[in-house]
Scaffold this motif. Sequence first.
Motif, PDB file in Angstrom:
ATOM      1  N   GLU A  51       0.672  -1.197  -0.430  1.00  0.00           N
ATOM      2  CA  GLU A  51      -0.386   0.006  -0.211  1.00  0.00           C
ATOM      3  C   GLU A  51       1.144   0.904   0.073  1.00  0.00           C
ATOM      4  OE1 GLU A  51      -2.723  -0.406   3.674  1.00  0.00           O
ATOM      5  OE2 GLU A  51      -3.547  -1.615   2.241  1.00  0.00           O
ATOM      6  N   ASP A  52       2.160   1.599   0.686  1.00  0.00           N
ATOM      7  CA  ASP A  52       2.869   2.259   1.267  1.00  0.00           C
ATOM      8  C   ASP A  52       3.635   2.698   0.044  1.00  0.00           C
ATOM      9  OD1 ASP A  52       1.977   3.222   3.503  1.00  0.00           O
ATOM     10  OD2 ASP A  52       3.393   2.266   4.127  1.00  0.00           O
ATOM     11  N   THR A  53       3.725   1.123  -0.930  1.00  0.00           N
ATOM     12  CA  THR A  53       4.540   1.709  -2.492  1.00  0.00           C
ATOM     13  C   THR A  53       3.870   2.197  -3.248  1.00  0.00           C
ATOM     14  OG1 THR A  53       5.999  -0.368  -1.394  1.00  0.00           O
ATOM     15  CG2 THR A  53       6.327   0.148  -4.283  1.00  0.00           C
ATOM     16  N   LEU A  54       2.265   2.452  -3.490  1.00  0.00           N
ATOM     17  CA  LEU A  54       1.541   2.305  -4.325  1.00  0.00           C
ATOM     18  C   LEU A  54       1.629   4.004  -4.485  1.00  0.00           C
ATOM     19  CD1 LEU A  54      -0.796  -0.511  -4.546  1.00  0.00           C
ATOM     20  CD2 LEU A  54       0.229   0.299  -6.387  1.00  0.00           C
ATOM     21  N   VAL A  55       2.168   3.997  -2.480  1.00  0.00           N
ATOM     22  CA  VAL A  55       1.274   5.704  -2.681  1.00  0.00           C
ATOM     23  C   VAL A  55       2.659   6.804  -3.048  1.00  0.00           C
ATOM     24  CG1 VAL A  55       1.150   7.452  -0.548  1.00  0.00           C
ATOM     25  CG2 VAL A  55      -0.434   5.546  -1.186  1.00  0.00           C
ATOM     26  N   VAL A  56       3.789   5.662  -2.619  1.00  0.00           N
ATOM     27  CA  VAL A  56       5.027   6.245  -2.244  1.00  0.00           C
ATOM     28  C   VAL A  56       5.683   6.095  -3.888  1.00  0.00           C
ATOM     29  CG1 VAL A  56       7.570   6.029  -1.534  1.00  0.00           C
ATOM     30  CG2 VAL A  56       5.903   5.647   0.307  1.00  0.00           C
ATOM     31  N   ILE A  57       5.574   4.904  -4.504  1.00  0.00           N
ATOM     32  CA  ILE A  57       6.466   5.452  -5.570  1.00  0.00           C
ATOM     33  C   ILE A  57       6.108   6.275  -6.856  1.00  0.00           C
ATOM     34  CG2 ILE A  57       6.555   4.025  -7.779  1.00  0.00           C
ATOM     35  CD1 ILE A  57       6.857   1.372  -6.100  1.00  0.00           C
ATOM     36  N   PRO A  58       4.516   6.403  -6.885  1.00  0.00           N
ATOM     37  CA  PRO A  58       3.854   7.698  -8.132  1.00  0.00           C
ATOM     38  C   PRO A  58       4.644   9.054  -7.474  1.00  0.00           C
ATOM     39  CG  PRO A  58       2.115   6.171  -6.968  1.00  0.00           C
ATOM     40  CD  PRO A  58       3.325   5.453  -6.494  1.00  0.00           C
ATOM     41  N   SER A  59       4.562   9.150  -6.390  1.00  0.00           N
ATOM     42  CA  SER A  59       5.108  10.840  -5.391  1.00  0.00           C
ATOM     43  C   SER A  59       6.779  11.049  -6.291  1.00  0.00           C
ATOM     44  CB  SER A  59       4.495  10.955  -3.939  1.00  0.00           C
ATOM     45  OG  SER A  59       5.660   9.753  -3.133  1.00  0.00           O
ATOM     46  N   THR A  60       7.189   9.681  -5.832  1.00  0.00           N
ATOM     47  CA  THR A  60       9.112  10.090  -5.932  1.00  0.00           C
ATOM     48  C   THR A  60       9.114   9.798  -7.139  1.00  0.00           C
ATOM     49  OG1 THR A  60       8.829   8.266  -4.576  1.00  0.00           O
ATOM     50  CG2 THR A  60      11.000   7.941  -5.826  1.00  0.00           C
ATOM     51  N   LYS A  61       8.954   9.212  -8.172  1.00  0.00           N
ATOM     52  CA  LYS A  61       8.333   9.438  -9.584  1.00  0.00           C
ATOM     53  C   LYS A  61       8.337  10.589 -10.086  1.00  0.00           C
ATOM     54  CE  LYS A  61       7.300   4.595 -11.631  1.00  0.00           C
ATOM     55  NZ  LYS A  61       6.483   3.908 -12.569  1.00  0.00           N
ATOM     56  N   TYR A  62       6.854  11.124  -9.243  1.00  0.00           N
ATOM     57  CA  TYR A  62       6.542  12.665  -9.394  1.00  0.00           C
ATOM     58  C   TYR A  62       8.119  13.438  -9.507  1.00  0.00           C
ATOM     59  CZ  TYR A  62       4.493  17.143  -9.641  1.00  0.00           C
ATOM     60  OH  TYR A  62       3.550  18.637  -9.609  1.00  0.00           O
ATOM     61  N   LEU A  63       8.472  13.303  -7.972  1.00  0.00           N
ATOM     62  CA  LEU A  63       9.381  14.726  -7.507  1.00  0.00           C
ATOM     63  C   LEU A  63      10.896  14.526  -8.673  1.00  0.00           C
ATOM     64  CD1 LEU A  63       9.005  13.532  -3.618  1.00  0.00           C
ATOM     65  CD2 LEU A  63       8.719  16.006  -5.198  1.00  0.00           C
ATOM     66  N   ALA A  64      11.409  13.225  -8.775  1.00  0.00           N
ATOM     67  CA  ALA A  64      12.118  12.663 -10.179  1.00  0.00           C
ATOM     68  C   ALA A  64      11.738  13.528 -10.925  1.00  0.00           C
ATOM     69  CB  ALA A  64      12.565  11.603  -9.759  1.00  0.00           C
ATOM     70  N   HIS A  65      10.700  13.710 -11.808  1.00  0.00           N
ATOM     71  CA  HIS A  65      10.308  13.731 -12.920  1.00  0.00           C
ATOM     72  C   HIS A  65      10.715  15.814 -12.493  1.00  0.00           C
ATOM     73  CE1 HIS A  65       8.390  14.900 -16.651  1.00  0.00           C
ATOM     74  NE2 HIS A  65       7.384  16.093 -16.025  1.00  0.00           N
ATOM     75  N   ILE A  66       9.633  16.218 -11.288  1.00  0.00           N
ATOM     76  CA  ILE A  66       9.884  17.600 -11.089  1.00  0.00           C
ATOM     77  C   ILE A  66      12.110  17.708 -11.439  1.00  0.00           C
ATOM     78  CG2 ILE A  66       9.743  19.193  -9.616  1.00  0.00           C
ATOM     79  CD1 ILE A  66       7.289  18.203  -9.247  1.00  0.00           C
ATOM     80  N   PHE A  67      12.431  16.596 -10.776  1.00  0.00           N
ATOM     81  CA  PHE A  67      14.188  17.467 -10.778  1.00  0.00           C
ATOM     82  C   PHE A  67      14.742  17.052 -11.684  1.00  0.00           C
ATOM     83  CE2 PHE A  67      13.371  15.723  -5.962  1.00  0.00           C
ATOM     84  CZ  PHE A  67      13.582  16.584  -5.646  1.00  0.00           C
ATOM     85  N   HIS A  68      14.310  16.544 -12.508  1.00  0.00           N
ATOM     86  CA  HIS A  68      14.778  16.512 -13.600  1.00  0.00           C
ATOM     87  C   HIS A  68      14.169  17.856 -14.172  1.00  0.00           C
ATOM     88  CE1 HIS A  68      16.004  15.397 -17.721  1.00  0.00           C
ATOM     89  NE2 HIS A  68      14.819  15.383 -17.934  1.00  0.00           N
ATOM     90  N   LYS A  69      13.104  18.338 -14.486  1.00  0.00           N
ATOM     91  CA  LYS A  69      12.749  19.444 -15.284  1.00  0.00           C
ATOM     92  C   LYS A  69      12.970  20.890 -14.893  1.00  0.00           C
ATOM     93  CE  LYS A  69       8.519  18.348 -18.045  1.00  0.00           C
ATOM     94  NZ  LYS A  69       9.689  18.761 -18.902  1.00  0.00           N
ATOM     95  N   VAL A  70      13.590  20.680 -13.548  1.00  0.00           N
ATOM     96  CA  VAL A  70      14.366  22.661 -13.006  1.00  0.00           C
ATOM     97  C   VAL A  70      16.338  21.824 -12.882  1.00  0.00           C
ATOM     98  CG1 VAL A  70      15.178  23.113 -10.542  1.00  0.00           C
ATOM     99  CG2 VAL A  70      12.104  22.085 -11.453  1.00  0.00           C
ATOM    100  N   THR A  71      16.412  20.589 -13.421  1.00  0.00           N
ATOM    101  CA  THR A  71      17.701  20.793 -13.221  1.00  0.00           C
ATOM    102  C   THR A  71      18.829  20.124 -14.553  1.00  0.00           C
ATOM    103  OG1 THR A  71      17.724  18.089 -12.300  1.00  0.00           O
ATOM    104  CG2 THR A  71      17.563  19.982 -11.219  1.00  0.00           C
ATOM    105  N   ASN A  72      17.688  19.351 -15.267  1.00  0.00           N
ATOM    106  CA  ASN A  72      17.909  19.115 -16.281  1.00  0.00           C
ATOM    107  C   ASN A  72      18.998  17.847 -16.601  1.00  0.00           C
ATOM    108  OD1 ASN A  72      15.662  20.381 -17.868  1.00  0.00           O
ATOM    109  ND2 ASN A  72      17.540  22.038 -17.765  1.00  0.00           N
ATOM    110  N   ILE A  73      18.928  17.385 -15.218  1.00  0.00           N
ATOM    111  CA  ILE A  73      19.875  15.519 -15.609  1.00  0.00           C
ATOM    112  C   ILE A  73      19.304  14.521 -15.088  1.00  0.00           C
ATOM    113  CG2 ILE A  73      21.547  15.047 -13.776  1.00  0.00           C
ATOM    114  CD1 ILE A  73      21.903  17.877 -12.367  1.00  0.00           C
ATOM    115  N   ILE A  74      19.704  13.495 -15.337  1.00  0.00           N
ATOM    116  CA  ILE A  74      19.685  12.300 -15.975  1.00  0.00           C
ATOM    117  C   ILE A  74      20.243  11.684 -14.894  1.00  0.00           C
ATOM    118  CG2 ILE A  74      19.108  10.240 -17.100  1.00  0.00           C
ATOM    119  CD1 ILE A  74      17.961  11.374 -19.043  1.00  0.00           C
ATOM    120  N   TRP A  75      20.072  11.141 -13.526  1.00  0.00           N
ATOM    121  CA  TRP A  75      20.988  10.457 -13.115  1.00  0.00           C
ATOM    122  C   TRP A  75      21.305   8.889 -13.018  1.00  0.00           C
ATOM    123  CZ3 TRP A  75      23.865  13.328 -10.193  1.00  0.00           C
ATOM    124  CH2 TRP A  75      23.176  14.634  -9.527  1.00  0.00           C
ATOM    125  N   ASP A  76      22.424   8.766 -12.668  1.00  0.00           N
ATOM    126  CA  ASP A  76      22.745   6.702 -13.129  1.00  0.00           C
ATOM    127  C   ASP A  76      23.298   6.065 -12.450  1.00  0.00           C
ATOM    128  OD1 ASP A  76      23.985   4.907 -13.944  1.00  0.00           O
ATOM    129  OD2 ASP A  76      25.715   4.957 -14.817  1.00  0.00           O
TER     130      ASP A  76
END
Length: 198
Positions: free
Chosen positions: A128-153
């Motif tokens: 249940e937590d994963t279902l809630v956390v993963i989308p929010s983590t993906k969303y945050l990663a997407h926002i960080f990419h939009k702001v920083t233009n960095i793709i992490w390895d």
Amino acid sequence: MDTQIQELKNLMDELAIIISARHGEELLQKAMKKREEAIDHYLRVEKDASQLVRELLQMEESVAQKVLDLEEEKQNGFLELRKIEEELKQSQQQNLEQVTELKLLQRELEELEKIEEDTAKMEEEVDEDTLVVIPSTKYLAHIFHKVTNIIWDYDSDPSVVKGIHFGKDITQPINIDATKHSESFICDYLWNLVSTDW
């Protein structure tokens, strides 16, 4: 018995002397005949008594052997009973140990079932937590990419900060050894890559 025969013989001899002196030959023959009959009778009685004594001794021996056999059977029965009692005691002890072991195993099984139940509950909660956390983590990663233009390895060594920065004019690889630089240096370096033009 021999002394009695001897006394009887002596008595007969004396009677024979007395009778032969007074009454003649006829009385002597009668006395001799009676004497022989008495001796024969006495010898038969002695023979019968000897036979009876032998039979009694044989009977006593037979009875004594039977008593010994019965005593041996009794002793063997007693030893067998002792052996059976000992086997029964050992069997009861083994049974008690098995019952105790079974109770311990049942207790362990119950504990394992409880742990499995708790684990299943935790997995459900994690899902249940994963279902809630993963989308929010993906969303945050997407926002960080939009702001920083960095793709992490993410597959790189954890001690290395690695990725690619897509700047306006130039694409630049990032490869910083975190063991050689402080966190504030790394943070400042990455923020300097971010464009301030909005």
